[in-house]
Motif scaffolding. Structure first.
Motif, PDB file in Angstrom:
ATOM      1  N   VAL A  18       0.850  -1.232  -0.048  1.00 54.98           N
ATOM      2  CA  VAL A  18       0.064   0.006   0.068  1.00 54.98           C
ATOM      3  C   VAL A  18       1.024   1.125   0.017  1.00 54.98           C
ATOM      4  O   VAL A  18       1.561   1.591   1.099  1.00 54.98           O
ATOM      5  N   THR A  22       8.476   6.041  -1.428  1.00 51.88           N
ATOM      6  CA  THR A  22       9.915   5.916  -1.219  1.00 51.88           C
ATOM      7  C   THR A  22      10.106   4.604  -0.920  1.00 51.88           C
ATOM      8  O   THR A  22      10.866   3.744  -1.600  1.00 51.88           O
ATOM      9  N   PHE A  92       1.795  13.151  -3.270  1.00 51.95           N
ATOM     10  CA  PHE A  92       0.553  12.174  -3.614  1.00 51.95           C
ATOM     11  C   PHE A  92       0.816  12.108  -5.204  1.00 51.95           C
ATOM     12  O   PHE A  92       0.495  12.605  -6.219  1.00 51.95           O
ATOM     13  N   VAL A  93       1.677  10.964  -5.554  1.00 57.06           N
ATOM     14  CA  VAL A  93       2.198  10.451  -7.005  1.00 57.06           C
ATOM     15  C   VAL A  93       3.084   9.328  -6.890  1.00 57.06           C
ATOM     16  O   VAL A  93       3.839   9.100  -5.553  1.00 57.06           O
ATOM     17  N   VAL A 100       8.872  14.476  -4.606  1.00 57.57           N
ATOM     18  CA  VAL A 100       8.680  15.900  -4.373  1.00 57.57           C
ATOM     19  C   VAL A 100       9.563  16.544  -3.427  1.00 57.57           C
ATOM     20  O   VAL A 100       9.715  17.622  -3.179  1.00 57.57           O
ATOM     21  N   MET A 103      15.611  16.573  -1.940  1.00 59.39           N
ATOM     22  CA  MET A 103      16.736  15.691  -2.835  1.00 59.39           C
ATOM     23  C   MET A 103      17.896  15.625  -1.898  1.00 59.39           C
ATOM     24  O   MET A 103      18.654  14.675  -2.443  1.00 59.39           O
ATOM     25  N   ALA A 543       8.601   5.552   6.849  1.00 60.18           N
ATOM     26  CA  ALA A 543       9.230   6.372   7.813  1.00 60.18           C
ATOM     27  C   ALA A 543       8.425   6.271   9.126  1.00 60.18           C
ATOM     28  O   ALA A 543       8.953   6.746  10.116  1.00 60.18           O
ATOM     29  N   GLN A 555      15.128  10.780   3.663  1.00 62.65           N
ATOM     30  CA  GLN A 555      15.012   9.760   2.559  1.00 62.65           C
ATOM     31  C   GLN A 555      15.792   8.577   2.807  1.00 62.65           C
ATOM     32  O   GLN A 555      15.437   7.567   2.469  1.00 62.65           O
TER      33      GLN A 555
HETATM   34  C1  LIG Z   1       8.618  18.826   0.790  1.00 62.84           C
HETATM   35  C2  LIG Z   1       9.730  17.787   1.036  1.00 62.84           C
HETATM   36  C3  LIG Z   1      10.839  17.993   1.291  1.00 62.84           C
HETATM   37  C4  LIG Z   1      11.760  16.976   1.601  1.00 62.84           C
HETATM   38  N1  LIG Z   1      12.928  17.069   1.244  1.00 62.84           N
HETATM   39  C5  LIG Z   1      13.928  15.976   1.702  1.00 62.84           C
HETATM   40  C6  LIG Z   1      15.122  16.074   1.407  1.00 62.84           C
HETATM   41  O1  LIG Z   1      15.516  16.910   0.730  1.00 62.84           O
HETATM   42  N2  LIG Z   1      15.856  14.949   1.866  1.00 62.84           N
HETATM   43  C7  LIG Z   1      15.272  13.925   2.407  1.00 62.84           C
HETATM   44  O2  LIG Z   1      16.043  12.896   2.950  1.00 62.84           O
HETATM   45  N3  LIG Z   1      14.001  13.907   2.986  1.00 62.84           N
HETATM   46  C8  LIG Z   1      13.039  14.824   2.456  1.00 62.84           C
HETATM   47  N4  LIG Z   1      11.890  14.824   2.634  1.00 62.84           N
HETATM   48  C9  LIG Z   1      11.302  13.740   3.276  1.00 62.84           C
HETATM   49  C10 LIG Z   1      11.485  12.633   2.732  1.00 62.84           C
HETATM   50  O3  LIG Z   1      11.180  12.682   1.163  1.00 62.84           O
HETATM   51  C11 LIG Z   1      10.524  11.464   3.498  1.00 62.84           C
HETATM   52  O4  LIG Z   1      10.994  11.130   4.653  1.00 62.84           O
HETATM   53  C12 LIG Z   1      10.522  10.058   2.605  1.00 62.84           C
HETATM   54  O5  LIG Z   1      10.203  10.263   1.251  1.00 62.84           O
HETATM   55  C13 LIG Z   1       9.368   9.370   3.124  1.00 62.84           C
HETATM   56  O6  LIG Z   1       9.145   8.026   2.713  1.00 62.84           O
HETATM   57  P1  LIG Z   1       7.774   6.998   2.935  1.00 62.84           P
HETATM   58  O7  LIG Z   1       8.243   5.924   2.388  1.00 62.84           O
HETATM   59  O8  LIG Z   1       7.638   6.976   4.536  1.00 62.84           O
HETATM   60  O9  LIG Z   1       6.681   7.814   2.546  1.00 62.84           O
HETATM   61  P2  LIG Z   1       6.281   8.470   0.956  1.00 62.84           P
HETATM   62  O10 LIG Z   1       7.463   8.381   0.326  1.00 62.84           O
HETATM   63  O11 LIG Z   1       5.414   9.776   1.225  1.00 62.84           O
HETATM   64  O12 LIG Z   1       5.343   7.280   0.417  1.00 62.84           O
HETATM   65  C14 LIG Z   1       3.997   6.968   0.700  1.00 62.84           C
HETATM   66  C15 LIG Z   1       3.246   6.868  -0.192  1.00 62.84           C
HETATM   67  O13 LIG Z   1       1.959   6.284   0.092  1.00 62.84           O
HETATM   68  C16 LIG Z   1       0.950   6.701  -0.958  1.00 62.84           C
HETATM   69  N5  LIG Z   1      -0.393   6.791  -0.013  1.00 62.84           N
HETATM   70  C17 LIG Z   1      -0.512   7.287   1.035  1.00 62.84           C
HETATM   71  N6  LIG Z   1      -1.852   6.714   1.759  1.00 62.84           N
HETATM   72  C18 LIG Z   1      -2.240   6.114   0.726  1.00 62.84           C
HETATM   73  C19 LIG Z   1      -3.485   5.232   0.656  1.00 62.84           C
HETATM   74  N7  LIG Z   1      -4.280   5.437   1.664  1.00 62.84           N
HETATM   75  N8  LIG Z   1      -3.814   4.458  -0.451  1.00 62.84           N
HETATM   76  C20 LIG Z   1      -2.815   4.378  -1.279  1.00 62.84           C
HETATM   77  N9  LIG Z   1      -1.509   5.185  -1.374  1.00 62.84           N
HETATM   78  C21 LIG Z   1      -1.526   6.132  -0.286  1.00 62.84           C
HETATM   79  C22 LIG Z   1       1.247   8.101  -0.933  1.00 62.84           C
HETATM   80  O14 LIG Z   1       0.649   8.763  -2.086  1.00 62.84           O
HETATM   81  C23 LIG Z   1       2.628   7.891  -1.243  1.00 62.84           C
HETATM   82  O15 LIG Z   1       2.917   7.826  -2.599  1.00 62.84           O
HETATM   83  C24 LIG Z   1      10.991  15.788   2.285  1.00 62.84           C
HETATM   84  C25 LIG Z   1       9.674  15.644   2.023  1.00 62.84           C
HETATM   85  C26 LIG Z   1       8.765  16.486   1.555  1.00 62.84           C
HETATM   86  C27 LIG Z   1       7.371  16.277   1.341  1.00 62.84           C
END
Ligand SMILES: Cc1cc2nc3c(=O)[nH]c(=O)nc-3n(C[C@H](O)[C@H](O)[C@H](O)COP(=O)(O)OP(=O)(O)OC[C@H]3O[C@@H](n4cnc5c(N)ncnc54)[C@H](O)[C@@H]3O)c2cc1C
Length: 574
Positions: A18, A22, A92-93, A100, A103, A543, A555
């Protein structure tokens, strides 16, 4: 594929993931290495392809907030920030927040991961054991051999999947920042490579950029050679609305949660479901994962009952322990015309820069805005450390971060050229939450990072600002820095506190809302193997499982956790 294709396919899946963010895309890639396993990744957002604000590195600040690729969340009013509500971007992509984010690729310190290992009781989460997974993630692109020493080759992997590189386009402030690290080397030492496990000091930013374009989990782990695997399926624009109990174990009596309910992301009353043959994995991120758990009745029973959600499994830690880095930009007017403010105000120049990027993937748009980062600790005799215990993971972990930029990040004032040092508290002690006030899966959760709940975080932010002010007072910057546009170095503590509360935002690093704890602990949401406590068939990999926040951008840690999780899952189903 989209939801209609999925429903028409009659496919069944060993693993349902789900969130194609990342962590989720790492799992999609690694689990589909075994041709016998069928995988589906369900992502609420749309495609990352052709979205320029995602692809062009320098446009990253335009990718969020308030765009079609953002969940467009807002925090509840923050008591520590004069009751202001903040935008709280999440991707949301496809690629999630890796599509987004800004980096910056920073692993954090050895101490950060050794604390993960300590609190979970699993040495597999220690730095030493995780380096192999960091290396599986990273595909470092070394700069040309004749470039100045800006990294340590021993630290890097050239064979991973996710591209990482150093800035290629040198900016006017770069030499000035690096020179200051030798002029004021005591307080601001140069660090050749902040990803060695010992990040303290100031060094060159390493970023998830591949030859001038963003490298996200979507462009790397779902690159054409992987996404075309017949056993890997990615469904876009599909919102998971809850997970459901599919069975119970006849041996242990424990409930099995392997069914996922979903709907088109555009909403509507129709619901569909799928049951994983082997495991259901939540990788919806630090906001999405606790949101789905609570919609499913997994959380604090009385809170869930109060909004009409029937509790199905009691785990009061769900949504608690939200940790984030408070972040503040400071800028100074400078005696230089070579800052990136010019292009923000001059459409012709902006078009030229875009043309250069578009034709050769080089120039000012091929890098992120921040070319150097600094990771610093309070001096041991700091009054803050005398009044409060040390909140960091250990002596290698920073208390605060400085991010250097050759201009205003975003829209500059109509005239003038600027230098920016953003500051962030990277060892915060405040803890917030994600809660619900509605059982409607399409209603946003209530997000409370609770910035400056702890006075210690405010004291650290004050020290971070004072430190940035000392940096710009370096003798070599005397004819460069003209005046602050934000807060004077002569401001009293009270004036500074008021400035901080009025201007601090989020560094967009929420973690910890479905945290890992030791087996048998009376708190936490997942065990050290990331399976949800007390149920079968359900794991969390994103995360949200971090028990603490690394003193780093998040990230790299997230990719690392997902790489190890892939191995844990493979081992469980071999
Ligand atoms: C604007 C911004 C700048 C940042 N800058 C940095 C940076 O420079 N360097 C760095 O290391 N970190 C940065 N971060 C933080 C880093 O990107 C995040 O900590 C990391 O990407 C989180 O990964 P994740 O897998 O936990 O969540 P995400 O990568 O957010 O993945 C979650 C996914 O689940 C999907 N999802 C959520 N709910 C549902 C649902 N109900 N049904 C289906 N799909 C769903 C979402 O759409 C998304 O695609 C930044 C974050 C943001 C938003």
């Amino acid at each position: 594929m989209d939801l209609t294709d999925l429903l028409a396919s009659n496919l069944t899946f060993d693993f349902i993931i789900v969130g194609g963010g990342t962590a989720g895309n790492v799992l999609g890639n690694r689990l589909s290495e075994n041709k016998e396993h069928s995988i589906v990744v369900i992502e609420a957002g749309g495609s990352n392809a052709d979205v320029l604000n995602i692809i062009v590195p320098f446009y990253a600040p335009r990718a969020t907030p308030h765009t079609a690729q953002d969940w467009n969340y807002t925090t509840i009013p923050q008591a520590g920030l004069n009751d202001r509500s903040l935008p709280y971007p999440r991707g949301f992509v496809l690629g999630g927040s890796s599509s987004v984010n800004s980096m910056a690729y920073t692993r954090g310190s050895k101490d950060d991961y050794d604390r993960f290992a300590r609190v979970s009781g699993d040495d597999g989460w220690s730095w030493q054991n995780l380096v192999q997974y960091m290396r599986r993630n990273e595909r470092f692109h070394p700069p040309p051999a004749n470039s100045p020493e800006r990294f340590d080759p021993a630290v890097h992997s050239l064979t991973g999947i996710n591209s990482v590189s150093l800035p290629k386009f040198l900016r006017d402030s770069d030499a000035r920042v690096v020179e200051t690290t030798s002029i004021l080397s005591q307080e601001f030492p140069f660090n050749i490579d902040m990803n060695s496990g010992s990040p303290l000091g100031i060094g060159w930013t390493q970023s998830t950029i591949n030859n001038g374009s963003r490298s996200s989990s979507a462009t790397s782990y779902l690159a054409p050679q992987y996404i075309t695997r017949p056993n890997l399926h990615v469904v876009l624009n599909t919102m998971v609305t809850r997970v459901q109990q599919s069975n119970h174990s006849s041996r242990t009596g424990k409930p099995i949660f392997q069914t996922v309910e979903f709907a088109p992301s555009t909403g509507g009353p129709n619901r569909f479901s799928l049951t994983a043959k082997k495991e259901l994995i939540l990788s919806a991120g630090s906001i999405g994962t606790p949101h789905i758990l609570m919609l499913s009745g997994i959380g604090d029973s009385s809170t869930l009952s109060s909004i009409g959600i029937k509790p199905t499994h009691i785990l009061p830690s769900v949504g608690r322990n939200l940790i984030d880095h408070p972040f503040l930009r400071l800028s100074w007017l400078v005696n230089s015309t070579k800052t990136f403010d010019n292009a923000e105000r001059n459409a012709t120049l902006a078009a030229e820069e875009f043309d250069e990027w578009n034709s050769t993937k080089t120039g000012p748009l091929a890098d992120s805005a921040s070319s150097q980062l600094g990771w610093l600790r309070l001096p041991p005799n700091s009054s803050v450390l005398q009044n409060f215990s040390d909140p960091s993971a250990g002596p290698l972990s920073a208390h605060f971060e400085l991010l250097f930029a050759n201009g205003i990040v975003g829209t500059p004032p109509p005239t003038g050229n600027y230098f920016t040092i953003s500051v962030a508290v990277v060892s915060p002690t405040s803890r917030g939450s994600v809660t619900l006030n509605s059982s409607d899966p399409f209603a946003a959760p209530m997000i409370n990072p609770n910035f400056f709940e702890s006075d210690r975080d405010l004291a650290l932010m004050r020290e971070a600002v004072r430190t940035a002010q000392r940096f710009v007072a370096a003798p070599n910057l005397a004819d460069y820095i003209l005046s602050p546009i934000s807060i004077n170095a002569t401001a009293s503590d009270a004036e500074l506190d008021s400035f901080i509360r009025q201007n601090t935002g989020s560094e967009d690093h929420p973690v910890g809302t479905a945290a890992m704890s030791a087996v048998g602990a009376d708190y936490g949401v997942v065990d050290p193997d990331l399976t949800v406590k007390g149920v079968l068939g359900l794991r969390i990999v994103d995360a949200s499982i971090f028990p603490f926040i690394p003193a780093a951008h998040t990230q790299a840690a997230c990719y690392t956790v997902a790489e190890r999780a892939a191995d844990l899952i493979k081992a469980a189903f071999n």
